[in-house]
Write an enzyme that holds these catalytic residues in place. Structure first.
Site, PDB file in Angstrom:
ATOM      1  N   ASN A 167       0.813  -1.232   0.000  1.00  9.24           N
ATOM      2  CA  ASN A 167       0.000   0.000   0.000  1.00  9.24           C
ATOM      3  C   ASN A 167       0.840   1.273   0.000  1.00  9.24           C
ATOM      4  OD1 ASN A 167       0.766  -0.646   2.624  1.00  9.24           O
ATOM      5  ND2 ASN A 167      -1.061   0.216   3.545  1.00  9.24           N
TER       6      ASN A 167
ATOM      7  N   GLY B 293       1.898  -5.802   7.287  1.00 12.19           N
ATOM      8  CA  GLY B 293       1.035  -6.475   6.314  1.00 12.19           C
ATOM      9  C   GLY B 293      -0.263  -6.884   6.970  1.00 12.19           C
TER      10      GLY B 293
ATOM     11  N   THR C 166      -3.186  -9.094   8.983  1.00 13.19           N
ATOM     12  CA  THR C 166      -3.209  -9.778  10.287  1.00 13.19           C
ATOM     13  C   THR C 166      -3.022 -11.286  10.132  1.00 13.19           C
ATOM     14  OG1 THR C 166      -4.508  -8.024  11.294  1.00 13.19           O
ATOM     15  CG2 THR C 166      -4.679 -10.182  12.325  1.00 13.19           C
TER      16      THR C 166
ATOM     17  N   THR D 108      -1.277 -12.908   7.855  1.00 19.29           N
ATOM     18  CA  THR D 108       0.154 -13.179   7.633  1.00 19.29           C
ATOM     19  C   THR D 108       0.936 -12.951   8.929  1.00 19.29           C
ATOM     20  OG1 THR D 108      -0.208 -12.252   5.436  1.00 19.29           O
ATOM     21  CG2 THR D 108       2.056 -12.750   6.016  1.00 19.29           C
TER      22      THR D 108
ATOM     23  N   GLU E 129       3.259  -4.956  12.447  1.00 20.35           N
ATOM     24  CA  GLU E 129       2.314  -3.851  12.220  1.00 20.35           C
ATOM     25  C   GLU E 129       1.246  -4.400  11.298  1.00 20.35           C
ATOM     26  OE1 GLU E 129       2.691  -0.948  13.617  1.00 20.35           O
ATOM     27  OE2 GLU E 129       4.784  -1.091  14.269  1.00 20.35           O
TER      28      GLU E 129
ATOM     29  N   CYS F  18      -3.519   1.335   6.406  1.00 16.76           N
ATOM     30  CA  CYS F  18      -3.954   0.638   7.622  1.00 16.76           C
ATOM     31  C   CYS F  18      -4.604   1.598   8.609  1.00 16.76           C
ATOM     32  CB  CYS F  18      -2.787  -0.106   8.255  1.00 16.76           C
ATOM     33  SG  CYS F  18      -1.342   0.929   8.510  1.00 16.76           S
TER      34      CYS F  18
ATOM     35  N   GLU G 294       7.079   0.864  16.663  1.00 16.01           N
ATOM     36  CA  GLU G 294       8.232   1.379  15.932  1.00 16.01           C
ATOM     37  C   GLU G 294       8.094   2.892  15.858  1.00 16.01           C
ATOM     38  OE1 GLU G 294       9.137  -0.746  12.297  1.00 16.01           O
ATOM     39  OE2 GLU G 294       8.819  -2.685  13.251  1.00 16.01           O
TER      40      GLU G 294
HETATM   41  O1  TXE Z   1      -0.932  -8.852   2.652  1.00 13.92           O
HETATM   42  P1  TXE Z   1       0.237  -9.781   3.107  1.00 13.92           P
HETATM   43  P2  TXE Z   1      -1.888  -9.043   1.391  1.00 13.92           P
HETATM   44  C1  TXE Z   1      -4.213  -6.150   4.892  1.00 13.92           C
HETATM   45  C2  TXE Z   1      -5.405  -5.762   4.038  1.00 13.92           C
HETATM   46  C3  TXE Z   1      -5.313  -6.701   2.900  1.00 13.92           C
HETATM   47  C4  TXE Z   1      -4.806  -7.942   3.589  1.00 13.92           C
HETATM   48  C5  TXE Z   1      -4.097  -8.912   2.709  1.00 13.92           C
HETATM   49  O2  TXE Z   1      -6.599  -6.026   4.728  1.00 13.92           O
HETATM   50  O3  TXE Z   1      -6.528  -6.913   2.268  1.00 13.92           O
HETATM   51  O4  TXE Z   1      -3.900  -7.457   4.549  1.00 13.92           O
HETATM   52  O5  TXE Z   1      -3.132  -8.241   1.907  1.00 13.92           O
HETATM   53  C6  TXE Z   1       4.543 -10.929   2.611  1.00 13.92           C
HETATM   54  N1  TXE Z   1       5.883 -14.954   5.464  1.00 13.92           N
HETATM   55  N2  TXE Z   1      -3.056  -5.315   4.684  1.00 13.92           N
HETATM   56  O6  TXE Z   1      -2.285 -10.469   1.217  1.00 13.92           O
HETATM   57  O7  TXE Z   1       0.167 -11.107   2.448  1.00 13.92           O
HETATM   58  C7  TXE Z   1       4.035 -10.446   1.291  1.00 13.92           C
HETATM   59  O8  TXE Z   1       4.796 -11.012   0.243  1.00 13.92           O
HETATM   60  C8  TXE Z   1       6.473 -13.763   5.325  1.00 13.92           C
HETATM   61  C9  TXE Z   1      -2.797  -4.360   5.709  1.00 13.92           C
HETATM   62  O9  TXE Z   1      -1.268  -8.420   0.248  1.00 13.92           O
HETATM   63  O10 TXE Z   1       0.257  -9.718   4.579  1.00 13.92           O
HETATM   64  C10 TXE Z   1       4.208  -8.950   1.449  1.00 13.92           C
HETATM   65  O11 TXE Z   1       5.559  -8.598   1.236  1.00 13.92           O
HETATM   66  N3  TXE Z   1       6.002 -12.787   4.526  1.00 13.92           N
HETATM   67  C11 TXE Z   1      -1.464  -3.806   5.612  1.00 13.92           C
HETATM   68  C12 TXE Z   1       3.832  -8.736   2.915  1.00 13.92           C
HETATM   69  O12 TXE Z   1       3.976 -10.013   3.532  1.00 13.92           O
HETATM   70  C13 TXE Z   1       4.868 -13.044   3.854  1.00 13.92           C
HETATM   71  C14 TXE Z   1      -0.878  -3.578   4.285  1.00 13.92           C
HETATM   72  C15 TXE Z   1       2.413  -8.230   3.157  1.00 13.92           C
HETATM   73  O13 TXE Z   1       1.504  -9.041   2.473  1.00 13.92           O
HETATM   74  C16 TXE Z   1       4.196 -14.265   3.965  1.00 13.92           C
HETATM   75  C17 TXE Z   1      -1.209  -4.626   3.351  1.00 13.92           C
HETATM   76  C18 TXE Z   1       4.742 -15.246   4.818  1.00 13.92           C
HETATM   77  N4  TXE Z   1       4.180 -16.435   4.996  1.00 13.92           N
HETATM   78  C19 TXE Z   1      -2.296  -5.417   3.567  1.00 13.92           C
HETATM   79  N5  TXE Z   1       3.100 -14.212   3.180  1.00 13.92           N
HETATM   80  C20 TXE Z   1      -1.099  -2.744   6.603  1.00 13.92           C
HETATM   81  N6  TXE Z   1      -1.007  -3.109   7.868  1.00 13.92           N
HETATM   82  O14 TXE Z   1      -0.869  -1.611   6.236  1.00 13.92           O
HETATM   83  C21 TXE Z   1       3.082 -12.997   2.598  1.00 13.92           C
HETATM   84  N7  TXE Z   1       4.156 -12.285   2.995  1.00 13.92           N
END
Ligand code: TXE
Length: 480
Positions: free
Chosen positions: A150, A226, A228, A230, A248, A282, A461
């Site tokens: 994002n 990322g 919740t 994940t 976060e 977020c 952080e």
């Molecule tokens: O996020 P992911 P996604 C929320 C938002 C969104 C949902 C899913 O609701 O719809 O999360 O988004 C990496 N081990 N936010 O699926 O997967 C991935 O490659 C280690 C809120 O895109 O959590 C990327 O680099 N890393 C949020 C990062 O995690 C892993 C911002 C985030 O992706 C992994 C984005 C694993 N097993 C989405 N799997 C915020 N807090 O601002 C994936 N990744």
């Protein structure tokens, strides 16, 4: 077609498998570059390079580390206009937003932490003439920095800057959905003369290289932003290894408008909090609680404000909203809007995909959407949608709105609008979230402890909290 490369040990390299994934431009739905489909072997190479570089970087004097990071920040700034265009193309966000928020923040993050290490100090505990204790704060090792799509360059630099400034080396994994500005950063690092191996960037699927990075024996510290789901996974797989982990995660943030609020300011801030970056921050205020006395008037004003927002070509200065980051995410948001309707929600404005003309006809656009009539405890008002969708909920009393605001599993941020200072402080103290804004939204001071409660994360952080996180405290006790 342009190939993005990994950045390992100071060099741009192909993934060991030779395989690539398609990288889409959300504004037109077309593949425009290729991103490495890296594997465990790429992670291993990057961690090894970072581990070797740690020996000298961790011992490099702070002033020298600061100088190197300042030069990196200057070089990033030199490429601002290219980075703005690239971030917008990769993510779908308006160029105007990238120009004012995302890209200026990258050098700002780096300068902030380069300066902070020069002003840091550690504790001393005196034992009444018997002994003195002092605390050394030492870098931890190779930090795994995992960032989302994002705010791609903004959040990547928010992690790597304090990690490097504190003397750690880094293996970063940007989101596979928005890899371009991280790739540009790796080229910028080479031009700025960043020492080899201190920063390594490996691109690829989280599902494939996430575990190899987070569970690697030589990555003792992990900073993740990322979703919740994940975050839970990372917490689970790393717990038995006793790693330092900062998470976060998502939010479902309440924006509370009391009847005594500055009406116009509250309306325009509520629209900004709901729809900035297409609602994909977020911290977005996606639950809008409005006190009954002003509910109708506020609703009408918000609809009027929203009508004026233009969904359009991210390149055009007049576009307030650009494209959603991916087709999958657009479909997820649209399905949530359908679910809201089935639950009895009334769409006051928006609710549909926008099809633009010409070359942008296959882009992923959604109208800014306002929903009313849903109970505070229904799924739509409890789980993160992460799109341009805001739900209106009326309330009568302070106690009632505090209860509803705190009713979700999240606790990231909240906003309160009132002209009554006592009420503002009182409600802020009772909201379960890491950040509470009074009469504003997204006003960020880089020194504050930033992070969430409950399922919005673990740890804080920002400022010295980041420097604390990226260092290990060591007590030295000297007998007098
Ligand atoms: O996020 P992911 P996604 C929320 C938002 C969104 C949902 C899913 O609701 O719809 O999360 O988004 C990496 N081990 N936010 O699926 O997967 C991935 O490659 C280690 C809120 O895109 O959590 C990327 O680099 N890393 C949020 C990062 O995690 C892993 C911002 C985030 O992706 C992994 C984005 C694993 N097993 C989405 N799997 C915020 N807090 O601002 C994936 N990744």
């Amino acid at each position: 077609m342009e190939k993005i490369l990994n950045y390992i040990n100071g060099e741009l390299v192909e993934p060991t498998s030779g395989n690539y994934l398609d990288n889409y431009n959300p504004s037109n739905g077309q593949v425009y570059s290729l991103v490495p489909d890296s594997e465990e072997s790429d992670i291993n190479n990057a961690v090894l390079a970072a581990k070797e570089a740690f020996n000298s970087w961790s011992k490099t004097p702070k002033q020298e580390r600061a100088n190197i990071l300042m030069k990196l920040a200057d070089t990033i700034e030199k490429y601002s206009s290219e980075l703005i265009k690239a971030e917008s193309k990769d993510n779908g966000k308006p160029e105007n937003l990238a120009a004012h928020v995302d890209i200026p923040r990258a050098p700002a993050n780096i300068r902030f932490f380069a300066g902070a290490i020069l002003h840091d100090s550690s504790q001393m505990h005196e034992m009444d003439g018997v002994a003195i204790n002092y605390t050394l704060r030492q870098p931890v090792g190779v930090a795994a920095c995992i960032s989302p799509w994002n705010l791609p360059l903004y959040l990547l630099t928010w992690k790597i800057a304090p990690a490097l400034a504190s003397g750690n080396t880094v293996v970063a994994k940007p989101s596979e959905i928005t890899p371009m500005t991280a790739f540009m950063l790796s080229k910028i690092c080479i031009e700025a003369g960043l020492p080899k191996g201190i920063l390594n960037i490996v691109h690829g699927l989280g599902s494939k290289i996430g575990d190899p990075l987070t569970t690697h024996i030589d990555t003792p510290i992990i900073s993740f932003t990322g979703g919740t789901v994940t975050g839970k996974h990372i917490a689970r797989v790393t717990a038995p290894m006793f790693k330092k982990v900062s998470l976060e995660l998502g939010g479902k943030n309440p924006n509370i408008i009391f009847a005594d609020a500055d009406f116009d300011k509250a309306v325009s801030t509520a629209a900004r909090a709901a729809f900035t970056n297409q609602g994909q921050i977020c911290l977005c205020g996606s639950r809008l609680f409005i006190q009954e006395e002003i509910y109708k008037k506020f609703k009408i004003a918000l609809i009027e404000k929203t009508k004026k927002l233009k969904v359009g070509d991210p390149k055009e200065i007049s576009s307030n909203l650009g494209a959603i980051v991916s087709k999958e995410h657009m479909n997820k948001i649209l399905s949530k809007i359908e679910e809201a309707k089935k639950l009895g929600g009334k769409i006051l404005i928006g609710g549909k995909r926008v099809i633009l003309d010409g070359e942008l006809k296959d882009g992923y656009y959604i109208e800014p959407t306002i929903i009313e009539g849903l109970s505070s405890d229904c799924d739509i008002n409890q789980t993160e949608i992460f799109g341009p969708v805001v739900s209106l909920i009326p309330f009568k009393t302070e106690a009632e709105v505090i209860d509803m605001a705190n009713s979700t599993k999240y606790g990231l941020s909240a906003s309160i609008f009132t002209e009554n200072i006592s009420k503002g402080h009182r409600v802020a103290a009772n909201i379960d979230s890491g950040v509470v804004w009074i009469n504003t939204w997204l006003l960020r001071d880089l020194r504050i402890p930033f992070g969430g409660m409950k399922q919005s994360g673990v740890g804080r952080e920002g400022g010295f909290k980041s420097l604390d996180f990226f260092t290990e405290p060591k007590n030295i006790c000297v007998k007098i």
